[in-house]
Scaffold this active site. Structure first.
Site, PDB file in Angstrom:
ATOM      1  N   CYS A  71       0.786  -1.236   0.000  1.00 27.97           N
ATOM      2  CA  CYS A  71       0.000   0.000   0.000  1.00 27.97           C
ATOM      3  C   CYS A  71       0.819   1.288   0.000  1.00 27.97           C
ATOM      4  O   CYS A  71       0.731   2.087  -0.930  1.00 27.97           O
ATOM      5  CB  CYS A  71      -0.946   0.013   1.204  1.00 27.97           C
ATOM      6  N   HIS A 125      -1.551   5.811   2.475  1.00 29.08           N
ATOM      7  CA  HIS A 125      -1.715   4.776   3.493  1.00 29.08           C
ATOM      8  C   HIS A 125      -1.782   5.407   4.877  1.00 29.08           C
ATOM      9  O   HIS A 125      -2.589   4.998   5.718  1.00 29.08           O
ATOM     10  CB  HIS A 125      -0.559   3.772   3.436  1.00 29.08           C
TER      11      HIS A 125
END
Length: 485
Positions: A71, A125
């Site tokens: 991510c 993220h």
């Protein structure tokens, strides 16, 4: 020579048209853990009418790749136009601004050029990373459970001090969409569009599903018959490097998932069912936001991008995660749609050009007539106007194993070649060559096989272009994981 002249004419014609256009709005659907499991990508199981409709209104990129299958680094790469090896951030524990104070990001540039910049749901993220670059910021929410029994379970686990605190891997409550966070993301996007409809905007709609847990309203589970899902092969590629495939602790940390051994077929089917239900759930949210664009008469001057941060394995190779250089983890869905400004106006076309998520920033800079920072990517506007245009010969990604080993990988669209190197000296420990002409999966490492020597030689040339073995050590800017993370 004719091909070169044709390309120059196309680019010149494109540039002259582009320079005359009014600056468009930009809406980006940024999805977590979504592989190309969509109807428009040929999935025989996924039910995704709204995303399929979006694909019919733009260009679907059949060979799009992320720069790292995890991510935080992949999202930073998209939002800066810089590769992970340029940023030197490879883990999920390092926020961008902890290391790079002066890198110009996409929302920062657009904000400086008079755009309203909106972050809704999961974009970075780290939810508050780059926070001053957003004019409006809705932070991502934590994973939510709706069923009373699961809420009670979470309270009990928290009281017992269980870490990591994760509940069941799936849930199918009979509720409205807004009971789950992606439903609220769509609601916030719709409300915000109504507020800013008369202003220029760059809006990210960060949809967290189909990331674990596979929580979605029951109506989306009911779209599928669990028994229709096939159990993927757990076979791992023969000759695979021992560190090439990461473990699947991401799933094993959820309540009720066996900590050891393989999953049985019933649980496997349930999880695959949940992944698909989650995909259909976010498809419905895309549809709601797109309808709002139409209702507000914004569609005609809004560039819409649908993309994912990386792929995902739902049982293939016996794994349930991303975290690798494998084709199934680095190939991603990418759709770019705009209704006006085409030089060669066509809808619903597919491009097999090799493109990368790192290209998105440069694409939007040129499309919106801005002056952007130096980027590792390149504008995709020529392909959007001429989808059959010949493009790059290869796309690359990386994935480290600790701080001492770096996996460098390259694809030409049919073959994937990976070298596992010493992160400092670039010494090659071992290599892998996989064929992907007809499948995301491959079950035999063909590196060193005489029959494929010419293919491997060509792929070695490509990887050396991006990752020269006489270059400096891989930049390492990761901040060590803090206690409790």
């Amino acid at each position: 020579m004719k091909k070169i002249i044709g390309l120059l004419l196309i680019l010149c014609a494109y540039t002259s048209v582009s320079a005359q256009k009014e600056k468009p709005n930009v809406l980006i659907f940024y999805v977590d853990d979504l592989r190309a499991e969509l109807g428009c990508y040929g999935s025989t199981t996924a039910i995704t009418p709204n995303i399929d409709k979006l694909a019919s209104e733009g260009v679907l990129f059949n060979k799009a790749y992320t720069q790292q299958a995890i991510c935080a680094p992949s999202r930073m790469s998209t939002l800066t136009g810089l590769r992970p090896e340029t940023l030197g951030i490879y883990s999920i524990f390092t926020p961008l601004r902890k290391v790079h104070k002066d890198v110009v990001t996409m929302p920062q540039l657009f904000k400086e050029n008079g755009y309203q910049t909106i972050s809704i749901g999961k974009v970075y993220h780290h939810t508050m990373d780059d926070k001053t670059s957003w004019t409006t910021h809705f932070p991502k929410e934590k994973n939510s459970y709706v069923k009373p029994e699961n809420i009670a379970l979470m309270e009990r686990l928290k009281a017992e001090g269980v870490k990591p605190l994760k509940g069941p891997a799936f849930e199918d409550a009979d509720v409205e969409d807004e009971a789950y966070k992606d439903g609220r993301v769509a609601k916030n996007a719709i409300e915000t569009l109504n507020k800013i409809k008369d202003e220029k905007f760059l809006m990210f709609v960060g949809l967290s599903k189909p990331h674990l847990p596979f929580n979605a309203p029951k109506q989306y589970w009911d779209l599928y018959d669990k028994s229709d899902f096939e159990i993927p092969s757990k076979e791992k590629p023969a000759g695979m490097y021992r560190l090439a495939l990461s473990n699947w602790g991401e799933l094993k940390s959820y309540y009720g998932i066996p900590k050891n051994g393989e999953l049985d077929d019933d649980l496997t089917r349930t999880l695959i069912h949940g992944y698909h239900a989650s995909v259909s759930f976010i498809d419905a949210q895309v549809g709601k936001v797109m309808q709002t664009l139409e209702d507000l008469d914004l569609r005609k001057n809004t560039v819409v991008i649908f993309m994912s941060d990386h792929g995902y394995k739902i049982g293939e190779y016996g794994a349930w995660c991303k975290h690798s250089n494998l084709e199934i983890d680095v190939r991603v869905p990418l759709i770019i749609s705009r209704e006006t400004g085409y030089k060669n106006r066509k809808f619903g076309v597919t491009s097999n050009a090799l493109v990368e998520n790192v290209d998105i920033f440069s694409t939007l800079v040129e499309l919106c007539n801005l002056k952007g920072p130096v980027s590792d990517g390149k504008s995709l506007l020529p392909i959007i106007d001429f989808p059959s245009l010949e493009w790059d010969q290869f796309a690359t990604s990386v994935y480290p194993r600790g701080t001492k080993i770096m996996g460098c990988t390259v694809t030409d669209g049919n073959w994937r070649y990976t070298e596992w190197r010493n992160s400092k000296t670039h010494e090659v420990f071992t290599s892998e060559l996989y064929e992907h002409k007809n499948s995301l999966l491959s079950f035999k490492n063909l590196s060193g096989v005489p029959e494929y020597a010419s293919v491997e030689k060509r792929m070695k040339t490509f990887i050396e272009t991006q990752f020269p073995r006489n270059s400096a050590p891989f930049l390492q800017n990761d901040i060590p994981r803090e206690k409790g993370q």
